[in-house]
Design a protein around this motif. Structure first.
Motif, PDB file in Angstrom:
ATOM      1  N   GLY A  63     -66.900 -26.534 -10.957  1.00  0.00           N
ATOM      2  CA  GLY A  63     -65.662 -27.268 -10.801  1.00  0.00           C
ATOM      3  C   GLY A  63     -65.621 -27.895  -9.421  1.00  0.00           C
ATOM      4  O   GLY A  63     -66.601 -27.876  -8.688  1.00  0.00           O
ATOM      5  N   ILE A  64     -64.521 -28.470  -9.079  1.00  0.00           N
ATOM      6  CA  ILE A  64     -64.378 -29.102  -7.778  1.00  0.00           C
ATOM      7  C   ILE A  64     -63.563 -28.155  -6.907  1.00  0.00           C
ATOM      8  O   ILE A  64     -62.389 -27.903  -7.186  1.00  0.00           O
ATOM      9  N   PRO A  65     -64.166 -27.615  -5.851  1.00  0.00           N
ATOM     10  CA  PRO A  65     -63.447 -26.651  -5.012  1.00  0.00           C
ATOM     11  C   PRO A  65     -62.212 -27.286  -4.377  1.00  0.00           C
ATOM     12  O   PRO A  65     -62.247 -28.432  -3.948  1.00  0.00           O
ATOM     13  N   ASP A  66     -61.146 -26.507  -4.322  1.00  0.00           N
ATOM     14  CA  ASP A  66     -59.927 -26.957  -3.670  1.00  0.00           C
ATOM     15  C   ASP A  66     -59.419 -25.822  -2.793  1.00  0.00           C
ATOM     16  O   ASP A  66     -60.058 -24.788  -2.653  1.00  0.00           O
ATOM     17  N   TRP A  67     -58.240 -26.006  -2.207  1.00  0.00           N
ATOM     18  CA  TRP A  67     -57.701 -24.998  -1.288  1.00  0.00           C
ATOM     19  C   TRP A  67     -57.422 -23.680  -2.010  1.00  0.00           C
ATOM     20  O   TRP A  67     -57.625 -22.610  -1.449  1.00  0.00           O
ATOM     21  N   GLN A  68     -56.954 -23.775  -3.229  1.00  0.00           N
ATOM     22  CA  GLN A  68     -56.702 -22.562  -4.016  1.00  0.00           C
ATOM     23  C   GLN A  68     -57.995 -21.791  -4.234  1.00  0.00           C
ATOM     24  O   GLN A  68     -58.028 -20.564  -4.131  1.00  0.00           O
ATOM     25  N   TYR A  69     -59.073 -22.503  -4.535  1.00  0.00           N
ATOM     26  CA  TYR A  69     -60.375 -21.866  -4.740  1.00  0.00           C
ATOM     27  C   TYR A  69     -60.822 -21.145  -3.469  1.00  0.00           C
ATOM     28  O   TYR A  69     -61.287 -20.002  -3.527  1.00  0.00           O
ATOM     29  N   LEU A  70     -60.655 -21.795  -2.316  1.00  0.00           N
ATOM     30  CA  LEU A  70     -61.026 -21.157  -1.056  1.00  0.00           C
ATOM     31  C   LEU A  70     -60.193 -19.903  -0.814  1.00  0.00           C
ATOM     32  O   LEU A  70     -60.717 -18.865  -0.406  1.00  0.00           O
ATOM     33  N   GLN A  71     -58.910 -19.976  -1.099  1.00  0.00           N
ATOM     34  CA  GLN A  71     -58.037 -18.815  -0.927  1.00  0.00           C
ATOM     35  C   GLN A  71     -58.476 -17.667  -1.834  1.00  0.00           C
ATOM     36  O   GLN A  71     -58.570 -16.520  -1.401  1.00  0.00           O
ATOM     37  N   GLU A  72     -58.770 -17.971  -3.094  1.00  0.00           N
ATOM     38  CA  GLU A  72     -59.206 -16.939  -4.033  1.00  0.00           C
ATOM     39  C   GLU A  72     -60.558 -16.344  -3.612  1.00  0.00           C
ATOM     40  O   GLU A  72     -60.758 -15.132  -3.701  1.00  0.00           O
ATOM     41  N   LEU A  73     -61.441 -17.189  -3.141  1.00  0.00           N
ATOM     42  CA  LEU A  73     -62.747 -16.723  -2.678  1.00  0.00           C
ATOM     43  C   LEU A  73     -62.585 -15.785  -1.489  1.00  0.00           C
ATOM     44  O   LEU A  73     -63.200 -14.719  -1.431  1.00  0.00           O
ATOM     45  N   ARG A  74     -61.717 -16.155  -0.553  1.00  0.00           N
ATOM     46  CA  ARG A  74     -61.489 -15.310   0.625  1.00  0.00           C
ATOM     47  C   ARG A  74     -60.882 -13.967   0.220  1.00  0.00           C
ATOM     48  O   ARG A  74     -61.203 -12.930   0.791  1.00  0.00           O
ATOM     49  N   GLU A  75     -60.005 -13.982  -0.775  1.00  0.00           N
ATOM     50  CA  GLU A  75     -59.396 -12.738  -1.239  1.00  0.00           C
ATOM     51  C   GLU A  75     -60.418 -11.832  -1.921  1.00  0.00           C
ATOM     52  O   GLU A  75     -60.331 -10.614  -1.827  1.00  0.00           O
ATOM     53  N   GLU A  76     -61.372 -12.416  -2.616  1.00  0.00           N
ATOM     54  CA  GLU A  76     -62.391 -11.641  -3.334  1.00  0.00           C
ATOM     55  C   GLU A  76     -63.546 -11.203  -2.448  1.00  0.00           C
ATOM     56  O   GLU A  76     -64.193 -10.195  -2.718  1.00  0.00           O
TER      57      GLU A  76
ATOM     58  N   VAL B 189     -68.252 -22.208   5.189  1.00  0.00           N
ATOM     59  CA  VAL B 189     -67.913 -23.326   4.321  1.00  0.00           C
ATOM     60  C   VAL B 189     -68.766 -24.519   4.742  1.00  0.00           C
ATOM     61  O   VAL B 189     -68.719 -24.943   5.898  1.00  0.00           O
ATOM     62  N   LYS B 190     -69.526 -25.059   3.790  1.00  0.00           N
ATOM     63  CA  LYS B 190     -70.452 -26.162   4.065  1.00  0.00           C
ATOM     64  C   LYS B 190     -69.915 -27.471   3.513  1.00  0.00           C
ATOM     65  O   LYS B 190     -69.239 -27.510   2.510  1.00  0.00           O
ATOM     66  N   GLY B 191     -70.280 -28.545   4.205  1.00  0.00           N
ATOM     67  CA  GLY B 191     -69.913 -29.880   3.750  1.00  0.00           C
ATOM     68  C   GLY B 191     -68.606 -30.355   4.341  1.00  0.00           C
ATOM     69  O   GLY B 191     -67.910 -31.172   3.757  1.00  0.00           O
ATOM     70  N   VAL B 192     -68.270 -29.890   5.526  1.00  0.00           N
ATOM     71  CA  VAL B 192     -66.990 -30.206   6.157  1.00  0.00           C
ATOM     72  C   VAL B 192     -67.189 -31.374   7.129  1.00  0.00           C
ATOM     73  O   VAL B 192     -68.081 -31.341   7.971  1.00  0.00           O
ATOM     74  N   LEU B 193     -66.355 -32.388   7.006  1.00  0.00           N
ATOM     75  CA  LEU B 193     -66.409 -33.542   7.905  1.00  0.00           C
ATOM     76  C   LEU B 193     -65.078 -33.834   8.587  1.00  0.00           C
ATOM     77  O   LEU B 193     -65.047 -34.467   9.633  1.00  0.00           O
ATOM     78  N   ARG B 194     -63.996 -33.387   7.992  1.00  0.00           N
ATOM     79  CA  ARG B 194     -62.675 -33.705   8.535  1.00  0.00           C
ATOM     80  C   ARG B 194     -62.182 -32.574   9.429  1.00  0.00           C
ATOM     81  O   ARG B 194     -62.112 -31.419   8.998  1.00  0.00           O
TER      82      ARG B 194
ATOM     83  N   ARG C 225     -57.930 -25.958   8.925  1.00  0.00           N
ATOM     84  CA  ARG C 225     -57.242 -25.268   7.820  1.00  0.00           C
ATOM     85  C   ARG C 225     -58.134 -24.176   7.229  1.00  0.00           C
ATOM     86  O   ARG C 225     -57.667 -23.084   6.907  1.00  0.00           O
ATOM     87  N   MET C 226     -59.416 -24.457   7.093  1.00  0.00           N
ATOM     88  CA  MET C 226     -60.351 -23.469   6.547  1.00  0.00           C
ATOM     89  C   MET C 226     -60.434 -22.239   7.442  1.00  0.00           C
ATOM     90  O   MET C 226     -60.449 -21.109   6.957  1.00  0.00           O
TER      91      MET C 226
END
Length: 173
Positions: A25-38, A45-50, A56-57
């Motif tokens: 799927g396409i990762p979003d903020w919710q996905y990052l939050q769930e990943l951090r919780e698990e 986190v790779k692929g960050v340009l902004r 925020r990450m």
């Protein structure tokens, strides 16, 4: 590109959709939050340009930011990664480790990334070429070439330590 047709339901997606989007799927903020919780381990986190995304990450629990455009494989029209690197560094501060990669081929590329805020520099494609050309010996050869290039460039700048590079390399160099 029809490999996934047999495994993933086609919900109106074209066959040329990036494989990662089809699988994860396409990762979003919710996905990052769930990943951090698990996951309680270190999170990179790779692929960050902004810069604002990087901040925020980190605020969401990322331990390290990997500043990259994935070598421009998917979208090469984005901003130059080397120009985004100091902006990301400023956004996350000095304590957050930054990994950089984007077209690194020479020692001077490594020096520029370190001067602009990277803590680690990935030299991915060059190692692939080295192994393809010389097998296992290619790794040692490439490390030797990169060290020699860095040493020569540092000598020309009058720099003795890598942490002095930011003072001596031109901001746009």
């Amino acid at each position: 590109m029809r490999f996934f047709d047999d495994y993933v339901p086609q919900r109106g997606r074209e066959n040329f959709t990036h494989a990662g989007a089809l699988i994860w799927g396409i990762p979003d903020w919710q996905y990052l939050q769930e990943l951090r919780e698990e996951w309680s381990g270190h999170l990179i986190v790779k692929g960050v340009l902004r810069p604002e995304d990087a901040k925020r990450m980190v605020d969401m629990g990322a331990d390290c930011i990997w500043v990259s455009n994935h070598s421009g494989r998917q979208f090469e029209a984005g901003p130059a990664v080397i120009n985004q690197l100091p902006k990301v560094r400023e956004a996350v501060g000095p304590a957050v480790p930054l990994i950089y990669d984007s077209g690194v081929a020479w020692g001077l590329d490594i020096m520029r990334a370190l001067a602009k805020g990277a803590d680690f520099v990935m030299v991915c494609r060059a190692f692939q070429y080295a192994v393809a050309a010389f097998g296992a010996k290619g790794i040692d050869h490439l490390v030797h070439v990169l060290k020699a290039d860095i040493t020569a460039n540092m000598s020309q700048l009058g720099v003795e330590q890598l942490n002095q590079l930011a003072e001596h390399l031109l901001p746009d160099g």
